[in-house]
Design an enzyme around this catalytic site. Structure first.
Site, short mmCIF file in Angstrom:
data_model
loop_
_atom_site.label_atom_id
_atom_site.label_comp_id
_atom_site.label_asym_id
_atom_site.label_seq_id
_atom_site.Cartn_x
_atom_site.Cartn_y
_atom_site.Cartn_z
N ILE A 1 0.87 -1.19 0.00
CA ILE A 1 0.00 0.00 0.00
C ILE A 1 0.90 1.24 0.00
O ILE A 1 1.21 1.80 1.06
CB ILE A 1 -0.95 0.02 1.22
CG1 ILE A 1 -1.79 -1.27 1.27
CG2 ILE A 1 -1.89 1.23 1.15
CD1 ILE A 1 -2.82 -1.30 2.37
N PRO A 2 1.37 1.66 -1.18
CA PRO A 2 2.20 2.87 -1.25
C PRO A 2 1.40 4.10 -0.83
O PRO A 2 0.21 4.23 -1.15
CB PRO A 2 2.58 2.95 -2.74
CG PRO A 2 2.31 1.58 -3.28
CD PRO A 2 1.17 1.04 -2.49
N HIS A 3 2.07 5.05 -0.13
CA HIS A 3 1.43 6.28 0.30
C HIS A 3 2.50 7.28 0.72
O HIS A 3 3.66 6.91 0.91
CB HIS A 3 0.45 6.04 1.46
CG HIS A 3 1.12 5.41 2.65
ND1 HIS A 3 1.34 4.04 2.74
CD2 HIS A 3 1.63 5.95 3.79
CE1 HIS A 3 1.95 3.78 3.89
NE2 HIS A 3 2.15 4.91 4.54
N ALA A 4 2.11 8.53 0.85
CA ALA A 4 2.99 9.58 1.35
C ALA A 4 2.14 10.53 2.18
O ALA A 4 0.95 10.28 2.39
CB ALA A 4 3.67 10.30 0.19
#
Length: 701
Positions: A616-619
């Site tokens: 789950i990529p996020h920033a």
């Protein structure tokens, strides 16, 4: 008409009220329906009529109050209540039976319980079954012998623990006011002087704070004072504790042991008794498990403490992974959480009881934060070899919830407020976060304990307190630490009332200021200046109601336009770019957000891989998120986020969060979906988007 626990509490509230008591206030404080409120008020009126007193009055349908004659007469009348006039609830009866069993130094029989609780033999028999169940939870047994009556058998420390539970429940629950009068005579010594006056006990505990270099929470001091009452009560009956030698050795090396020795010396002086090393170690265990507002003690060098610090860091990491957020002030959070988790660790290690009356509210108002906390605490559970109870989980969830809100607060403020809270850091901080979100133009300058507030002067306009508090000049509002929608409305209305109340010196109006300015200068845009002055003098809350904002569900974010299939990608960077494309196309994110997600993995490693095959990529929101969003990419061939097998990914879900909270409901639903193996099989084998959409809809409720 008998008065029960709840109606007695409500009557007491009406006696002490300085303003109208509204039905909404009663519903919120007691957690009951409007119908039940009216039923309880009718019971009170019936009781008042039986005693020839004026009944409750209402004013223009706004709230209830008692006539002055009734207010004056009822307190003395309640003290003279015959036993049969007060109807004990089962919880109260069980408490009375438990205290009777553990404080009497002579045989206790069925007739004693009947006389104490004023119910039938059959009812007492049912109550005893519940008492047995509670005793069993503490590895204690209730036995009956014809000559000796009922006897509690088991370890002395377990008896003290459950007796403390019984007494604490009464002395810390404001709804059990009537029970306090019954309990006090049960815990007095043979000479007739009572330990129930907790003030000297509290003073003994406060005297050792400089030794510990901490400030204990107000609530902790109350509970510790009760623990000392229990200790003296048991020693009075020659019930001595014996601890494991290894446990004694471990606790005797702590600074808390030195403080416990001072407490023991003071008890020996005041009550003319002798405390063994075992008893001093028992007090030490209670101190180790005590919650604090702050601590000046450096704990570097202690191997157990250093291990606990690593556990705190691991828990925060796990929380960030499961919540898909990144805390900016990580070190500050670690220190705050360690300050809380240290006593939690010792409470569980030494079986020191604790209760959290806010657990139900936390689970109701912050279900996603509670759920994520429950998943993230496995490092401390591994260290303790036991699961954390819900009361402890709720305290930790409050810490995380408060920190998540803290990082979002910003803006210009007019007017200052202070929070007075006796329950500790986590509770006061989560209340602070809620107030700062609600009252955007009020600066909350800090949270203090009741003792701090009473001993210092604060330049503020408003006081919010978690327990009743009086101030000679400043407005005070008593609030629940976990604000419901109704509670928020009450605060907004109160703020408006305070601001609309004229001061001794009337403030100038915008029109008056305009006229003065015209005398001494030229105004180029009178209309705009007047508008700005009107805004400046307007109440700090722009509206008297709160917009109900619903967090999006999973199927609001994952649908036909945000789901993609692909055979493979060149590398994990391309995988993130491809997965984020639907959000970029819909302008929910900018290209800088994609760059930030890739940089996070480069800097922090493959932390976005939350389970084998799933990432789950996020920033952070400020790195390019326009609106909350989620997109899913299913690959036929795995892409490597590292050389390890567990970092081979076939399913990427890009998350774009606008803050720390809005996405949590959808994320919780996604977690539930992904936790089932058959669901993953369905996703990996899906031929069409509608197969995944159907699955997403199933979990969106």
């Amino acid at each position: 008409m008998p008065l029960d626990e709840r109606s007695t509490f409500l009557l007491t509230k009406l006696i002490h009220a300085t303003d109208l008591v509204t039905v909404d206030q009663i519903m919120e404080q007691l957690g009951i329906s409007k119908r039940t409120v009216h039923y309880d008020l009718q019971k009170i009126n019936d009781w008042l009529e039986e005693n020839n007193l004026p009944i409750t009055q209402t004013k223009q349908g706004l709230g209830y109050y008692l006539p002055e004659e009734t207010k004056q007469a009822v307190p003395d009348l309640m003290k003279e209540l015959n036993e049969w006039q007060y109807h004990y609830s089962q919880m109260e009866r069980v408490t009375l039976i438990g205290v009777e069993l553990l404080t009497k130094n002579q045989p206790v029989f069925m007739q004693d319980f009947i006389q104490r609780t004023q119910v039938s033999r059959g009812t007492v028999s049912k109550d005893l079954k519940l008492v047995k169940k509670l005793l069993k939870e503490e590895d204690l047994a209730l036995q009956f012998e014809r000559s000796e009556g009922y006897i509690v058998e088991g370890k002395e420390e377990n008896k003290r623990r459950i007796l403390s539970r019984f007494i604490t429940e009464v002395l810390t629950n404001e709804q059990l006011t009537e029970m306090t009068n019954i309990l006090y005579p049960m815990i007095q010594n043979d000479e007739g002087s009572t330990y129930s006056n907790l003030f000297p006990m509290k003073q003994i505990i406060m005297n050792i704070e400089p030794v510990l270099k901490v400030e204990l929470t107000d609530e902790t001091i109350q509970v510790l004072a009760i623990q000392l009452v229990v200790l003296l009560q048991r020693l009075k009956g020659e019930h001595r504790i014996q601890l494991d030698p290894d446990e004694k050795q471990a606790v005797s090396l702590t600074i808390e042991f030195e403080a416990a020795k001072r407490i023991a010396a003071e008890l020996e002086h005041q009550f003319k008794l002798s405390l063994s090393v075992d008893e001093i170690c028992f007090i030490t265990m209670q101190l180790l498990g005590s919650r604090v507002n702050y601590s000046e003690v450096s704990t570097v060098g202690n191997l157990e403490i250093e291990k606990l610090r690593k556990v705190v860091s691991e828990i925060i990491h796990e929380f960030q992974v499961y919540a898909c957020i990144l805390f900016e002030q990580r070190e500050e959070l670690e220190e705050a959480l360690f300050l809380h988790l240290k006593p939690t660790y010792y409470r569980l290690k030494y079986n020191v009881p604790t209760t959290n009356e806010l657990t139900a509210s936390v689970r109701e108002e912050y279900p996603e934060v509670f759920s994520i906390t429950k998943r993230a605490v496995w490092p401390i559970e591994l260290m303790l070899s036991q699961k954390l109870p819900n009361d402890e989980l709720a305290y930790l969830a409050m810490h995380f919830g408060a920190w998540m809100q803290k990082e979002e607060i910003s803006g210009v403020t007019f007017g200052k407020a202070i929070i007075v809270c006796e329950k500790g850091i986590g509770t006061s901080n989560i209340l602070r976060g809620q107030l700062e979100k609600l009252l955007t133009n009020v600066e909350v300058i800090g949270t203090v304990s009741r003792r701090q507030f009473l001993n210092n002067h604060y330049e503020v306009d408003y006081i919010f307190s978690t327990s009743p508090l009086q101030h000679e000049s400043l407005p005070v509002l008593t609030v629940s630490p976990i604000l419901t929608q109704q509670g928020k409305e009450k605060i907004l209305h109160w703020i408006e009332e305070v601001q609309s109340t004229p001061n001794d010196q009337t403030a100038p109006t915008p029109d008056v200021i305009m006229e003065i300015m015209k005398k001494y200068g030229t105004i180029t845009n009178e209309k705009e200046l007047k508008n700005e002055l009107n805004q400046l003098f307007a109440p700090t809350t722009a509206t008297s109601s709160i917009e109900r904002f619903e967090k999006p569900m999973l199927n609001d974010l994952l649908h036909e336009e945000t789901i993609q299939f692909a055979s493979h990608t060149e590398n994990w960077r391309e995988a993130i770019k491809t997965a984020a494309l639907p959000l970029l196309t819909k302008e929910q994110i900018s290209s800088t957000y994609i760059d930030a997600m890739i940089k996070n993995v480069e800097d922090l490693g493959p932390y976005v891989v939350i389970a084998p095959g799933i990432a789950i990529p996020h920033a952070r929101p400020e790195e390019g998120v326009n609106t909350v969003g989620m997109s899913l990419l299913r690959l036929d061939e795995s892409v490597s986020f590292s050389s390890k097998d567990k970092h081979q990914v076939k399913l990427l879900i890009v998350l774009a969060a606008v803050d720390n909270e809005t996405h949590l409901k959808a994320l919780a639903q996604l977690s539930d979906l992904l936790s089932e193996e058959e669901n993953l099989d369905l996703i990996y084998g899906a031929k069409e988007k509608k197969d995944i959409i159907k699955l997403v809809s199933k979990y969106s409720n």
